[in-house]
Design a protein around this motif. Structure first.
Motif, PDB file in Angstrom:
ATOM      1  N   SER A  32      -8.411  -0.118  -9.637  1.00  0.00           N
ATOM      2  CA  SER A  32      -9.653   0.002  -9.057  1.00  0.00           C
ATOM      3  C   SER A  32     -10.711   0.039 -10.513  1.00  0.00           C
ATOM      4  O   SER A  32     -11.758  -0.736  -9.884  1.00  0.00           O
ATOM      5  CB  SER A  32      -9.910   1.394  -8.574  1.00  0.00           C
ATOM      6  OG  SER A  32      -8.833   1.295  -7.297  1.00  0.00           O
ATOM      7  N   SER A  71       2.412   1.703  -3.300  1.00  0.00           N
ATOM      8  CA  SER A  71       1.576   2.343  -4.301  1.00  0.00           C
ATOM      9  C   SER A  71       1.091   3.893  -4.245  1.00  0.00           C
ATOM     10  O   SER A  71       0.203   4.303  -5.201  1.00  0.00           O
ATOM     11  CB  SER A  71       0.198   1.418  -4.220  1.00  0.00           C
ATOM     12  OG  SER A  71      -0.546   1.679  -3.158  1.00  0.00           O
ATOM     13  N   THR A  72       1.400   4.467  -3.198  1.00  0.00           N
ATOM     14  CA  THR A  72       0.829   5.793  -2.908  1.00  0.00           C
ATOM     15  C   THR A  72       1.115   6.981  -3.950  1.00  0.00           C
ATOM     16  O   THR A  72       0.270   7.454  -4.599  1.00  0.00           O
ATOM     17  CB  THR A  72       1.433   6.468  -1.596  1.00  0.00           C
ATOM     18  OG1 THR A  72       0.789   5.329  -0.535  1.00  0.00           O
ATOM     19  CG2 THR A  72       1.173   7.770  -1.255  1.00  0.00           C
ATOM     20  N   TRP A  99      -9.563   6.255  -2.557  1.00  0.00           N
ATOM     21  CA  TRP A  99      -9.539   5.283  -3.420  1.00  0.00           C
ATOM     22  C   TRP A  99      -9.363   3.839  -2.824  1.00  0.00           C
ATOM     23  O   TRP A  99      -9.983   2.931  -3.413  1.00  0.00           O
ATOM     24  CB  TRP A  99      -7.876   5.666  -3.987  1.00  0.00           C
ATOM     25  CG  TRP A  99      -7.259   4.269  -4.755  1.00  0.00           C
ATOM     26  CD1 TRP A  99      -7.525   3.687  -5.853  1.00  0.00           C
ATOM     27  CD2 TRP A  99      -6.515   3.108  -4.120  1.00  0.00           C
ATOM     28  NE1 TRP A  99      -7.005   2.439  -6.280  1.00  0.00           N
ATOM     29  CE2 TRP A  99      -6.324   2.072  -5.257  1.00  0.00           C
ATOM     30  CE3 TRP A  99      -5.649   3.049  -2.922  1.00  0.00           C
ATOM     31  CZ2 TRP A  99      -5.442   1.073  -4.774  1.00  0.00           C
ATOM     32  CZ3 TRP A  99      -4.954   2.143  -2.723  1.00  0.00           C
ATOM     33  CH2 TRP A  99      -4.715   1.341  -3.451  1.00  0.00           C
ATOM     34  N   TYR A 100      -8.702   3.869  -1.638  1.00  0.00           N
ATOM     35  CA  TYR A 100      -8.517   2.670  -0.832  1.00  0.00           C
ATOM     36  C   TYR A 100      -9.940   2.050  -0.469  1.00  0.00           C
ATOM     37  O   TYR A 100     -10.310   0.931  -0.499  1.00  0.00           O
ATOM     38  CB  TYR A 100      -7.764   2.839   0.616  1.00  0.00           C
ATOM     39  CG  TYR A 100      -7.459   1.515   1.257  1.00  0.00           C
ATOM     40  CD1 TYR A 100      -6.966   0.477   0.802  1.00  0.00           C
ATOM     41  CD2 TYR A 100      -8.123   1.440   2.185  1.00  0.00           C
ATOM     42  CE1 TYR A 100      -6.658  -0.783   1.181  1.00  0.00           C
ATOM     43  CE2 TYR A 100      -7.880   0.414   3.198  1.00  0.00           C
ATOM     44  CZ  TYR A 100      -7.312  -0.723   2.565  1.00  0.00           C
ATOM     45  OH  TYR A 100      -6.875  -1.911   3.147  1.00  0.00           O
ATOM     46  N   GLU A 141      -2.099   4.260 -12.087  1.00  0.00           N
ATOM     47  CA  GLU A 141      -2.039   2.999 -11.864  1.00  0.00           C
ATOM     48  C   GLU A 141      -3.083   2.606 -10.591  1.00  0.00           C
ATOM     49  O   GLU A 141      -3.753   1.586 -10.918  1.00  0.00           O
ATOM     50  CB  GLU A 141      -0.767   2.538 -11.724  1.00  0.00           C
ATOM     51  CG  GLU A 141       0.390   2.643 -12.705  1.00  0.00           C
ATOM     52  CD  GLU A 141       0.972   3.815 -12.649  1.00  0.00           C
ATOM     53  OE1 GLU A 141       0.628   4.858 -11.868  1.00  0.00           O
ATOM     54  OE2 GLU A 141       1.860   4.314 -13.625  1.00  0.00           O
ATOM     55  N   ARG A 142      -3.042   2.983  -9.766  1.00  0.00           N
ATOM     56  CA  ARG A 142      -4.127   2.749  -8.525  1.00  0.00           C
ATOM     57  C   ARG A 142      -5.516   2.883  -8.854  1.00  0.00           C
ATOM     58  O   ARG A 142      -6.581   1.818  -8.981  1.00  0.00           O
ATOM     59  CB  ARG A 142      -3.997   3.556  -7.327  1.00  0.00           C
ATOM     60  CG  ARG A 142      -2.600   3.280  -6.510  1.00  0.00           C
ATOM     61  CD  ARG A 142      -2.753   4.111  -5.251  1.00  0.00           C
ATOM     62  NE  ARG A 142      -2.319   5.572  -5.288  1.00  0.00           N
ATOM     63  CZ  ARG A 142      -3.154   6.512  -5.016  1.00  0.00           C
ATOM     64  NH1 ARG A 142      -4.303   6.339  -4.558  1.00  0.00           N
ATOM     65  NH2 ARG A 142      -2.803   7.684  -5.196  1.00  0.00           N
ATOM     66  N   TRP A 143      -5.878   3.865  -9.566  1.00  0.00           N
ATOM     67  CA  TRP A 143      -7.213   4.162  -9.922  1.00  0.00           C
ATOM     68  C   TRP A 143      -7.471   3.423 -11.431  1.00  0.00           C
ATOM     69  O   TRP A 143      -8.612   2.819 -11.505  1.00  0.00           O
ATOM     70  CB  TRP A 143      -7.419   5.685 -10.682  1.00  0.00           C
ATOM     71  CG  TRP A 143      -7.538   6.456  -9.423  1.00  0.00           C
ATOM     72  CD1 TRP A 143      -6.826   7.275  -8.674  1.00  0.00           C
ATOM     73  CD2 TRP A 143      -8.898   6.614  -8.425  1.00  0.00           C
ATOM     74  NE1 TRP A 143      -7.345   7.728  -7.425  1.00  0.00           N
ATOM     75  CE2 TRP A 143      -8.668   7.287  -7.402  1.00  0.00           C
ATOM     76  CE3 TRP A 143      -9.996   5.842  -8.494  1.00  0.00           C
ATOM     77  CZ2 TRP A 143      -9.531   7.423  -6.477  1.00  0.00           C
ATOM     78  CZ3 TRP A 143     -11.056   6.096  -7.592  1.00  0.00           C
ATOM     79  CH2 TRP A 143     -10.776   6.928  -6.538  1.00  0.00           C
ATOM     80  N   LEU A 200       0.962  -1.250   0.055  1.00  0.00           N
ATOM     81  CA  LEU A 200       0.084   0.077  -0.128  1.00  0.00           C
ATOM     82  C   LEU A 200       0.859   1.455   0.137  1.00  0.00           C
ATOM     83  O   LEU A 200       0.568   2.327  -0.884  1.00  0.00           O
ATOM     84  CB  LEU A 200      -0.988  -0.126   1.368  1.00  0.00           C
ATOM     85  CG  LEU A 200      -2.307  -0.544   1.116  1.00  0.00           C
ATOM     86  CD1 LEU A 200      -3.078  -0.339   2.265  1.00  0.00           C
ATOM     87  CD2 LEU A 200      -3.044  -0.072   0.085  1.00  0.00           C
ATOM     88  N   THR A 245     -12.149   1.000  -3.724  1.00  0.00           N
ATOM     89  CA  THR A 245     -11.416  -0.554  -4.023  1.00  0.00           C
ATOM     90  C   THR A 245     -12.008  -1.647  -2.952  1.00  0.00           C
ATOM     91  O   THR A 245     -12.205  -2.674  -3.551  1.00  0.00           O
ATOM     92  CB  THR A 245      -9.825  -0.560  -4.211  1.00  0.00           C
ATOM     93  OG1 THR A 245      -9.416   0.616  -4.836  1.00  0.00           O
ATOM     94  CG2 THR A 245      -9.199  -1.601  -4.662  1.00  0.00           C
ATOM     95  N   PHE A 294      -6.222   9.244  -1.202  1.00  0.00           N
ATOM     96  CA  PHE A 294      -5.415   7.684  -1.194  1.00  0.00           C
ATOM     97  C   PHE A 294      -6.680   7.031  -0.196  1.00  0.00           C
ATOM     98  O   PHE A 294      -7.103   5.884  -0.587  1.00  0.00           O
ATOM     99  CB  PHE A 294      -4.316   7.753  -0.253  1.00  0.00           C
ATOM    100  CG  PHE A 294      -3.999   6.438  -0.041  1.00  0.00           C
ATOM    101  CD1 PHE A 294      -2.917   5.762  -1.363  1.00  0.00           C
ATOM    102  CD2 PHE A 294      -3.854   5.757   1.108  1.00  0.00           C
ATOM    103  CE1 PHE A 294      -2.520   4.555  -1.028  1.00  0.00           C
ATOM    104  CE2 PHE A 294      -3.399   4.206   0.997  1.00  0.00           C
ATOM    105  CZ  PHE A 294      -2.608   3.782  -0.149  1.00  0.00           C
TER     106      PHE A 294
END
Length: 194
Positions: free
Chosen positions: A44, A33-34, A117-118, A39-41, A30, A121, A114
């Motif tokens: 998701s 990935s911050t 997003w978390y 890439e995170r979105w 985690l 997800t 963050f």
């Protein structure tokens, strides 16, 4: 009697160690990935697409989808709201800066990006797992749920936008703010000519 207590401790200790190791590894990834916002979105979005595809193929679990939608709407309000509500701050005697000479205070979100997003997800992952249990497949007429969710979304966003207009804040910043220097007036005011 003492032997049975040692057996339980012998079984629990490896489970606690595995849980601790898993938690530490998960937090490591985690943290890594911050900085990778896009890439995170995208990840998701892929998870949400898998969930939507599963719900579409099963033709059910509309209550779970509605619950996820309401949860995301709640998260969105936190994401768009300032950390300190100007309505409550106004009652305390303090207020947002209204003149150029007032102190500048940047927009700070109630729910950081963050965590936003978390939470989204995690909601789609939990919803996906719920589709494997038929107890969560409550038969409903899904168009009514969809219409009700759209009505809630429109009313909530209208209220949030009116709040933004009233207190003159924008929850989005595009790019880095740069200082361009003092602007001179186009008429040449302030110049003394003899």
């Amino acid at each position: 009697m003492d032997g049975s207590g040692d057996d339980v401790a012998a079984v629990v200790a490896p489970i606690a160690k595995w849980k601790s190791d898993f938690s530490r590894t998960f937090q490591y990834f985690l943290d890594r990935s911050t900085p990778h916002l896009m890439e995170r979105w995208l990840g998701s979005l892929a998870i949400a697409a898998v969930y939507v595809l599963r719900v579409y193929l099963l033709q059910g679990f509309y209550i779970v989808s509605y619950g996820i939608g309401i949860y995301i709407l709640n998260l969105l309000i936190g994401f768009l709201s300032p950390k300190v509500d100007p309505e409550l701050e106004h009652l305390d005697g303090a207020s947002l800066p209204t003149k150029g000479s007032d102190e500048f205070r940047p927009f700070i979100r109630r729910l950081p990006e963050f965590k936003f997003w978390y939470s989204i997800t995690k909601a789609f992952c939990i919803g996906f797992l719920m589709t494997f249990f038929s107890i969560f497949d409550v038969p409903v007429f899904w168009p009514i749920l969809l219409f009700y969710w759209i009505a809630l979304f429109v009313l909530t966003m209208k209220r949030q936008i009116m709040h933004m207009i009233k207190y003159k804040y924008v929850p989005f910043s595009i790019g880095k703010q740069r200082y361009t220097g003092k602007k001179t007036s186009p008429t040449g005011a302030g110049l003394v000519t003899d």
